[in-house]
Design a protein around this motif. Structure first.
Motif, PDB file in Angstrom:
ATOM      1  N   PHE A 125       5.769 -69.940  -2.153  1.00 16.04           N
ATOM      2  CA  PHE A 125       5.153 -69.055  -3.141  1.00 16.04           C
ATOM      3  C   PHE A 125       6.018 -67.823  -3.379  1.00 16.04           C
ATOM      4  N   THR A 126       6.590 -67.284  -2.318  1.00 18.70           N
ATOM      5  CA  THR A 126       7.499 -66.146  -2.467  1.00 18.70           C
ATOM      6  C   THR A 126       8.722 -66.560  -3.291  1.00 18.70           C
ATOM      7  N   ALA A 127       9.243 -67.770  -3.024  1.00 19.83           N
ATOM      8  CA  ALA A 127      10.394 -68.262  -3.789  1.00 19.83           C
ATOM      9  C   ALA A 127      10.013 -68.447  -5.258  1.00 19.83           C
ATOM     10  N   TRP A 128       8.785 -68.904  -5.524  1.00 20.63           N
ATOM     11  CA  TRP A 128       8.293 -69.054  -6.901  1.00 20.63           C
ATOM     12  C   TRP A 128       8.238 -67.693  -7.591  1.00 20.63           C
ATOM     13  N   GLN A 129       7.684 -66.691  -6.918  1.00 18.11           N
ATOM     14  CA  GLN A 129       7.614 -65.347  -7.502  1.00 18.11           C
ATOM     15  C   GLN A 129       9.016 -64.817  -7.792  1.00 18.11           C
ATOM     16  N   ASP A 130       9.928 -65.012  -6.836  1.00 21.77           N
ATOM     17  CA  ASP A 130      11.304 -64.546  -7.031  1.00 21.77           C
ATOM     18  C   ASP A 130      11.966 -65.278  -8.206  1.00 21.77           C
ATOM     19  N   THR A 131      11.702 -66.576  -8.323  1.00 19.34           N
ATOM     20  CA  THR A 131      12.288 -67.382  -9.392  1.00 19.34           C
ATOM     21  C   THR A 131      11.847 -66.875 -10.756  1.00 19.34           C
TER      22      THR A 131
END
Length: 499
Positions: A125-131
């Motif tokens: 989820f953090t990677a999704w937000q960063d993306t």
């Protein structure tokens, strides 16, 4: 940050990819999981490869793929590119910016908003937000909701998603139960017990509706599919619960068909999954979609032998390793002339299904040329497994009318038509599906499968006329019996529960 659209804002031919459902497992693997008590994590190696391949196939064969926003970070086949970063994440960003991937939001107004009441993979989820937050300047993620007015969204979601889901579940006992049982693979000697169990599913649904409670897939999983005391998301199915695997197949089919219908789209059903035919929607099948066929003679034309022009750039080997490509390869493929030509040919075909005989040959030609490009991409990655099978591309047309299925396979020197007859009502609907594949089929080979038209017959006479014409086709074979198997209690108030 988000380009906000409703169902009418999707491109023509957009699909819901059922394989991205966090509970999706093919029918064969589901039975093995139930028998051995395995969880989704236990079978992640096998399942993950299949989901990844289906994910890529959906991006190759359609212009736009809609997925529940949770699947972007709770489905490893998707989130692995986000977590990896680098070229993989940039490719994902490009697909988001192009509108090729569209998150479906339930309550949220931004794709990076945490979903309510859902356990999420925190790293993903953090990677999704960063993306999303690192998208190039001027790029926006196309996001879909039923409505962007919050009150209207709540009302529409209940009327278009939750209520129809409950109605489909409650309608199961009104189906032809022996046909339903055959579709999910229940042996004839167990049909009576299966009917009783379906009655229990319907009874629970009725009781919850009477109390004003929601009927959701999660609630039904807890009672009839999942191991008690464990989160449904763990995906451990209880063999002590009668027909747990078969009921799971039905609930998953209803869930994904229901969402696709609510959005005015077709569900993209992966190989090895239960087909929509099992729901026996012959009287209420959607006929407002473009390309509805009502003439028996026109429908029969889909099953006739097709004459294809010679394709000069034939492949001698089949591209059987789509899942070995990277997401960056898929993005590159979608930007190629071969992919654009393929999409244009299919769009022209679905815009006028009556011209099937004139236009299907071009789709076939463009399909073969696109697969040449896939093989080239695999070769650049040093993949030598593309020669596992000989390449013999064929077109398969599947016409489902009422409880009957007619399948025609044609290509090169191959041609055959087979009919499987189940129950047929006086007024019956169905669909025409176009499949492009290798004649020697492998599960993870590049394969196209799309619904291209709906069907509606208003009388038994029309059905009999169609059946009579098909039976006269050279080499027609008919199989007796039904088609074989393919194989919280809160009400909506201030927020929408998870769907």
């Amino acid at each position: 940050m988000a380009a906000r659209v409703g169902p009418a804002g999707l491109v023509r031919g957009a699909v819901i990819a059922q394989s991205l459902d966090n509970q999706w497992v093919n029918a064969e693997l589901t039975k093995d999981m139930v028998r051995k008590g395995k969880s989704l994590q236990d079978v992640d190696g096998v399942r993950g490869k299949e989901v990844r391949a289906e994910y890529f196939r959906s991006l190759i064969n359609t212009r736009q793929v809609v997925a529940n926003r949770v699947f972007f970070y709770n489905n490893r086949a998707v989130s692995c590119d986000l977590v990896e970063g680098g070229a993989a994440r940039r490719a994902h960003q490009r697909l988001l910016a192009d509108g090729a991937l569209v998150p479906f939001l339930l309550n949220e107004r931004e794709p990076t908003d945490p979903p309510r009441g859902v356990d999420v993979d925190r790293e993903a989820f953090t990677a999704w937000q960063d993306t999303v937050e690192a998208m190039p300047a001027g790029s926006r993620v196309t996001c879909l909701r039923m409505s962007w007015d919050d009150q209207e969204n709540r009302d529409t979601t209940r009327s278009a998603l939750f209520n129809p889901f409950a109605a489909r579940v409650q309608g199961l006992t009104a189906k032809d139960i022996p046909l339903l049982a055959a579709q999910v693979g229940v042996p004839g000697r167990q049909h009576a017990r299966f009917a009783e169990r379906i009655g229990e599913v319907v009874q629970l649904s009725n009781e919850r509706r009477i109390r004003g409670e929601l009927v959701t897939r999660g609630v039904l999983y807890e009672e009839f599919v999942s191991v008690p005391g464990l989160p449904v998301s763990e995906g451990r199915y209880d063999k002590r619960k009668p027909f747990a695997g078969e009921i799971k197949q039905l609930l998953d089919l209803i869930y994904n068909v229901n969402l696709a219908d609510a959005l005015g789209m077709y569900p993209l059903t992966p190989a090895g999954s239960l087909r929509r035919l099992a729901l026996q929607e012959w009287r209420d099948v959607r006929t407002t979609a473009d390309g509805a066929v009502t003439d028996p003679e026109q429908l029969m034309l889909f099953l006739r032998r097709q004459a294809f022009s010679t394709v000069q750039d034939r492949l001698s080997l089949t591209p059987s390793t789509v899942d070995t490509l990277a997401l960056a390869d898929i993005r590159s493929l979608r930007e190629s002339d071969a992919w654009d030509d393929y999409m244009r040919a299919f769009d022209a075909l679905t815009a006028d299904p009556a011209a099937f005989e004139d236009r299907v040959g071009l789709v076939f030609d463009r399909y073969v040329r696109l697969n040449s490009e896939i093989v080239r991409l695999a070769d650049t990655r040093g993949d030598r497994r593309t020669g596992a099978n000989r390449w013999s591309p064929v077109i398969e047309v599947v016409v489902a009318v009422g409880g009957a299925v007619f399948t025609a396979v044609t290509g090169d020197e191959t041609w055959s038509v087979v009919g499987s007859l189940g129950s047929v009502s006086a007024e019956c609907g169905g669909s025409v599906q176009l499949v492009l594949r290798n004649r020697v089929e492998g599960r993870r080979e590049q394969k196209f499968a799309r619904e291209m038209a709906t069907v509606r017959f208003d009388s038994a006479r029309e059905w009999e006329q169609f059946h009579s014409m098909v039976r006269k086709l050279p080499g027609y074979r008919e199989q007796g019996g039904p088609p074989a198997a393919a194989t919280s209690s809160a009400t909506i108030q201030d927020e929408i529960p998870e769907y």
